[in-house]
Scaffold this motif. Structure first.
Motif, PDB file in Angstrom:
ATOM      1  N   ASP A  33       0.834  -1.198   0.000  1.00 54.86           N
ATOM      2  CA  ASP A  33       0.000   0.000   0.000  1.00 54.86           C
ATOM      3  C   ASP A  33       0.871   1.251   0.000  1.00 54.86           C
ATOM      4  O   ASP A  33       1.343   1.699   1.047  1.00 54.86           O
ATOM      5  CB  ASP A  33      -0.923  -0.021   1.225  1.00 54.86           C
ATOM      6  CG  ASP A  33      -1.940   1.102   1.224  1.00 54.86           C
ATOM      7  OD1 ASP A  33      -2.028   1.836   0.221  1.00 54.86           O
ATOM      8  OD2 ASP A  33      -2.670   1.235   2.228  1.00 54.86           O
ATOM      9  N   ASP A  34       1.154   1.773  -1.199  1.00 56.86           N
ATOM     10  CA  ASP A  34       1.834   3.054  -1.367  1.00 56.86           C
ATOM     11  C   ASP A  34       3.186   3.081  -0.655  1.00 56.86           C
ATOM     12  O   ASP A  34       3.474   3.954   0.165  1.00 56.86           O
ATOM     13  CB  ASP A  34       0.945   4.191  -0.849  1.00 56.86           C
ATOM     14  CG  ASP A  34       1.403   5.556  -1.369  1.00 56.86           C
ATOM     15  OD1 ASP A  34       1.979   5.592  -2.476  1.00 56.86           O
ATOM     16  OD2 ASP A  34       1.198   6.551  -0.666  1.00 56.86           O
ATOM     17  N   ILE A  35       4.040   2.115  -1.003  1.00 53.23           N
ATOM     18  CA  ILE A  35       5.370   2.008  -0.393  1.00 53.23           C
ATOM     19  C   ILE A  35       6.349   2.942  -1.102  1.00 53.23           C
ATOM     20  O   ILE A  35       6.550   2.860  -2.318  1.00 53.23           O
ATOM     21  CB  ILE A  35       5.903   0.565  -0.487  1.00 53.23           C
ATOM     22  CG1 ILE A  35       5.011  -0.408   0.278  1.00 53.23           C
ATOM     23  CG2 ILE A  35       7.355   0.494   0.008  1.00 53.23           C
ATOM     24  CD1 ILE A  35       5.121  -0.330   1.766  1.00 53.23           C
ATOM     25  N   SER A  36       6.958   3.827  -0.343  1.00 52.88           N
ATOM     26  CA  SER A  36       8.060   4.656  -0.839  1.00 52.88           C
ATOM     27  C   SER A  36       9.258   4.421   0.084  1.00 52.88           C
ATOM     28  O   SER A  36       9.123   4.476   1.315  1.00 52.88           O
ATOM     29  CB  SER A  36       7.675   6.137  -0.856  1.00 52.88           C
ATOM     30  OG  SER A  36       6.679   6.375  -1.839  1.00 52.88           O
ATOM     31  N   LEU A  37      10.405   4.140  -0.522  1.00 50.35           N
ATOM     32  CA  LEU A  37      11.544   3.683   0.267  1.00 50.35           C
ATOM     33  C   LEU A  37      12.829   3.908  -0.521  1.00 50.35           C
ATOM     34  O   LEU A  37      12.862   3.716  -1.734  1.00 50.35           O
ATOM     35  CB  LEU A  37      11.373   2.183   0.557  1.00 50.35           C
ATOM     36  CG  LEU A  37      12.479   1.431   1.280  1.00 50.35           C
ATOM     37  CD1 LEU A  37      12.606   1.918   2.712  1.00 50.35           C
ATOM     38  CD2 LEU A  37      12.193  -0.071   1.237  1.00 50.35           C
ATOM     39  N   THR A  38      13.879   4.326   0.186  1.00 51.76           N
ATOM     40  CA  THR A  38      15.208   4.433  -0.410  1.00 51.76           C
ATOM     41  C   THR A  38      16.169   3.564   0.388  1.00 51.76           C
ATOM     42  O   THR A  38      16.191   3.628   1.623  1.00 51.76           O
ATOM     43  CB  THR A  38      15.710   5.885  -0.421  1.00 51.76           C
ATOM     44  OG1 THR A  38      14.818   6.682  -1.209  1.00 51.76           O
ATOM     45  CG2 THR A  38      17.101   5.975  -1.016  1.00 51.76           C
ATOM     46  N   ILE A  39      16.944   2.739  -0.302  1.00 52.28           N
ATOM     47  CA  ILE A  39      17.957   1.893   0.324  1.00 52.28           C
ATOM     48  C   ILE A  39      19.308   2.264  -0.275  1.00 52.28           C
ATOM     49  O   ILE A  39      19.490   2.223  -1.496  1.00 52.28           O
ATOM     50  CB  ILE A  39      17.664   0.402   0.088  1.00 52.28           C
ATOM     51  CG1 ILE A  39      16.280   0.025   0.658  1.00 52.28           C
ATOM     52  CG2 ILE A  39      18.745  -0.468   0.730  1.00 52.28           C
ATOM     53  CD1 ILE A  39      15.841  -1.398   0.325  1.00 52.28           C
ATOM     54  N   GLN A  40      20.236   2.641   0.577  1.00 51.12           N
ATOM     55  CA  GLN A  40      21.553   3.077   0.126  1.00 51.12           C
ATOM     56  C   GLN A  40      22.452   1.879  -0.186  1.00 51.12           C
ATOM     57  O   GLN A  40      22.287   0.795   0.393  1.00 51.12           O
ATOM     58  CB  GLN A  40      22.219   3.958   1.184  1.00 51.12           C
ATOM     59  CG  GLN A  40      21.455   5.215   1.517  1.00 51.12           C
ATOM     60  CD  GLN A  40      21.303   6.147   0.327  1.00 51.12           C
ATOM     61  OE1 GLN A  40      22.169   6.178  -0.557  1.00 51.12           O
ATOM     62  NE2 GLN A  40      20.212   6.909   0.293  1.00 51.12           N
ATOM     63  N   PRO A  41      23.426   2.048  -1.074  1.00 45.79           N
ATOM     64  CA  PRO A  41      24.376   0.966  -1.355  1.00 45.79           C
ATOM     65  C   PRO A  41      25.063   0.501  -0.068  1.00 45.79           C
ATOM     66  O   PRO A  41      25.494   1.316   0.751  1.00 45.79           O
ATOM     67  CB  PRO A  41      25.387   1.622  -2.310  1.00 45.79           C
ATOM     68  CG  PRO A  41      24.652   2.747  -2.942  1.00 45.79           C
ATOM     69  CD  PRO A  41      23.711   3.261  -1.892  1.00 45.79           C
ATOM     70  N   GLY A  42      25.135  -0.812   0.112  1.00 48.21           N
ATOM     71  CA  GLY A  42      25.815  -1.379   1.265  1.00 48.21           C
ATOM     72  C   GLY A  42      25.003  -1.419   2.541  1.00 48.21           C
ATOM     73  O   GLY A  42      25.510  -1.859   3.577  1.00 48.21           O
ATOM     74  N   ALA A  83       1.892  -1.902   4.544  1.00 45.77           N
ATOM     75  CA  ALA A  83       2.502  -0.580   4.710  1.00 45.77           C
ATOM     76  C   ALA A  83       3.679  -0.666   5.682  1.00 45.77           C
ATOM     77  O   ALA A  83       3.710  -1.510   6.580  1.00 45.77           O
ATOM     78  CB  ALA A  83       1.481   0.421   5.233  1.00 45.77           C
ATOM     79  N   ILE A  84       4.654   0.202   5.482  1.00 46.93           N
ATOM     80  CA  ILE A  84       5.768   0.322   6.428  1.00 46.93           C
ATOM     81  C   ILE A  84       5.325   1.228   7.566  1.00 46.93           C
ATOM     82  O   ILE A  84       5.008   2.395   7.354  1.00 46.93           O
ATOM     83  CB  ILE A  84       7.015   0.890   5.735  1.00 46.93           C
ATOM     84  CG1 ILE A  84       7.507  -0.082   4.650  1.00 46.93           C
ATOM     85  CG2 ILE A  84       8.129   1.154   6.746  1.00 46.93           C
ATOM     86  CD1 ILE A  84       8.610   0.462   3.789  1.00 46.93           C
ATOM     87  N   VAL A  85       5.290   0.687   8.781  1.00 51.76           N
ATOM     88  CA  VAL A  85       4.804   1.456   9.923  1.00 51.76           C
ATOM     89  C   VAL A  85       5.931   1.868  10.848  1.00 51.76           C
ATOM     90  O   VAL A  85       5.716   2.690  11.752  1.00 51.76           O
ATOM     91  CB  VAL A  85       3.737   0.641  10.721  1.00 51.76           C
ATOM     92  CG1 VAL A  85       2.524   0.378   9.853  1.00 51.76           C
ATOM     93  CG2 VAL A  85       4.309  -0.659  11.259  1.00 51.76           C
ATOM     94  N   LYS A  86       7.138   1.322  10.650  1.00 56.56           N
ATOM     95  CA  LYS A  86       8.268   1.708  11.490  1.00 56.56           C
ATOM     96  C   LYS A  86       9.549   1.545  10.682  1.00 56.56           C
ATOM     97  O   LYS A  86       9.710   0.573   9.957  1.00 56.56           O
ATOM     98  CB  LYS A  86       8.326   0.850  12.754  1.00 56.56           C
ATOM     99  CG  LYS A  86       9.381   1.286  13.760  1.00 56.56           C
ATOM    100  CD  LYS A  86       9.359   0.407  15.005  1.00 56.56           C
ATOM    101  CE  LYS A  86       8.116   0.658  15.842  1.00 56.56           C
ATOM    102  NZ  LYS A  86       8.180  -0.092  17.134  1.00 56.56           N
TER     103      LYS A  86
END
Length: 224
Positions: free
Chosen positions: A22-31, A217-220
């Motif tokens: 449900d409307d996931i927005s997320l950034t994951i950095q290299p490493g 959804a991401i809640v934490k």
């Protein structure tokens, strides 16, 4: 490394629509070393499948190393998977009739790599994982922990930049599970981006970043 923008995944179940994501927005950095936790049905594995290009979102954008990958054809996505992404699963998914060496070698064979190069690369990774003495054993001749380490070797033999692990300790006793997690963490320390889905809070809290999901959804989102 990874940017998700407004990712939704909707499944049709009978006459109902189920919002797995449900409307996931997320950034994951290299490493980064990230764990995904939450109850069954929270969307963890669905999110992992989308990160691994095993499933496509209903809507939203997924950028991997700056490239928009959601709109790629199936063949193009398969090529990206082969070059960039490794997978480790709860049930190992080793080929029963192949030796440990042959299982690890398989991605190199499929990539058309020369036999001499394949042998050297497999030898090196089995030595690193302390498994050379099991190289010619079939999966049914290995312990659960050894099978999972062989699966990790196969997942990383193509030197991917992203490793996705779905309940990697779920079928292991606590000691073997700890050994497997430490292998994954060593790979992360070497620069690979690591995302682990787990129900085990002790495994999850080892990650430098911990996401909790509920109802798609991401809640934490915790760090440190």
């Amino acid at each position: 490394m990874i940017t998700l923008e407004g990712i939704n995944r909707i499944f049709q179940v009978g006459d109902q629509q189920v919002h797995a994501l449900d409307d996931i927005s997320l950034t994951i950095q290299p490493g980064e070393y990230l764990s995904l936790m939450g109850p069954s049905g929270s969307g963890k594995s669905t999110l992992l499948n989308i990160l691994g290009l095993l499933d496509k979102p209903t809507s939203g954008r997924y950028l991997l190393e700056g490239r928009e990958v959601t709109s790629l054809s199936d063949d193009e996505q398969a090529s990206v998977r082969g070059e960039k992404i490794g997978f480790v699963f709860q049930f190992f998914h080793l080929v029963p009739r192949m030796s440990a060496f042959e299982n690890v070698e398989l991605p190199l064979v499929l990539a058309g790599m020369a036999p001499s190069v394949r042998r050297e690369r497999v030898h090196v990774i089995l030595e690193q994982l302390g498994l050379m003495d099991r190289a010619h054993h079939r999966p049914d001749q290995l312990s659960g922990g050894q099978r999972q380490r062989i699966a990790i070797a196969r997942a990383t033999i193509m030197k991917p930049s992203l490793l996705l692990a779905d309940e990697p300790t779920g079928n292991l006793d606590s000691r073997s599970g700890t050994d497997v997690v430490e292998v994954l963490e060593q790979l992360n320390a070497g620069g690979i981006t690591l995302v682990v889905v787990t129900h085990d809070g002790q495994v999850g809290k080892r990650a430098g970043r911990r996401l909790r999901m509920v109802d798609g959804a991401i809640v934490k989102d915790e760090r440190g």
